[in-house]
Design a protein around this motif. Structure first.
Motif, short mmCIF file in Angstrom:
data_model
loop_
_atom_site.label_atom_id
_atom_site.label_comp_id
_atom_site.label_asym_id
_atom_site.label_seq_id
_atom_site.Cartn_x
_atom_site.Cartn_y
_atom_site.Cartn_z
N PHE A 12 0.83 -1.20 0.00
CA PHE A 12 0.00 0.00 0.00
C PHE A 12 0.88 1.26 0.00
O PHE A 12 0.62 2.21 -0.74
N LEU A 13 1.92 1.26 0.82
CA LEU A 13 2.81 2.44 0.88
C LEU A 13 3.48 2.67 -0.47
O LEU A 13 3.62 3.82 -0.90
N GLY A 14 3.88 1.61 -1.14
CA GLY A 14 4.48 1.75 -2.46
C GLY A 14 3.52 2.37 -3.45
O GLY A 14 3.88 3.26 -4.23
N LEU A 15 2.27 1.92 -3.44
CA LEU A 15 1.25 2.50 -4.32
C LEU A 15 1.04 3.98 -4.00
O LEU A 15 0.91 4.81 -4.91
N ARG A 16 1.01 4.31 -2.72
CA ARG A 16 0.83 5.71 -2.32
C ARG A 16 2.00 6.57 -2.80
O ARG A 16 1.81 7.66 -3.33
N LEU A 17 3.22 6.04 -2.65
CA LEU A 17 4.40 6.79 -3.09
C LEU A 17 4.37 6.98 -4.61
O LEU A 17 4.69 8.06 -5.11
N ASN A 18 3.98 5.95 -5.36
CA ASN A 18 3.89 6.08 -6.82
C ASN A 18 2.86 7.13 -7.21
O ASN A 18 3.08 7.91 -8.14
N THR A 19 1.74 7.16 -6.49
CA THR A 19 0.70 8.14 -6.77
C THR A 19 1.21 9.56 -6.49
O THR A 19 0.96 10.48 -7.27
N LEU A 20 1.92 9.73 -5.38
CA LEU A 20 2.50 11.04 -5.07
C LEU A 20 3.46 11.48 -6.17
O LEU A 20 3.46 12.65 -6.58
#
Length: 106
Positions: A12-20
């Motif tokens: 989830f954190l990786g997806l959030r970082l990619n979105t940012l």
């Protein structure tokens, strides 16, 4: 609870970082310094807080290049260089950032 704590979930954190990173790239490309800078701050804080989270290194190149171009076009070469170097901390082998740094330093 039924759901695991998402704040500790590396996927989830990786997806959030990619979105940012995607949003940072868009905001700087569209000239929104304020929003782009806030997204960069959020990305860097998240990436440093969870070094095991996997994010896309190419997106780092896109986002930090967009920020560097924003500053370079406004004759803020030192800031552009600082942004590229910051991006290289998160994606040290990114060729887009390396080539931009080379061009700026010429």
């Amino acid at each position: 609870g039924v759901h695991p704590d998402l704040s500790n979930n590396n996927h989830f954190l990786g997806l959030r970082l990619n979105t940012l990173l995607d949003r940072m790239s868009t905001e700087f490309s569209e000239g929104d310094w304020s929003e782009g800078t806030e997204l960069r701050r959020q990305f860097e804080a998240g990436a440093l807080k969870a070094p095991e989270a996997v994010f896309n290194r190419y997106k780092v190149g896109d986002a930090y290049s967009a920020a560097a171009v924003y500053y370079f076009k406004r004759n803020r070469v030192t800031t552009a260089r600082q942004v590229i170097n910051a991006g290289l901390q998160f994606a040290p082998d990114n060729m887009e950032l390396k080539s931009r740094l080379y061009m700026i330093n010429r």
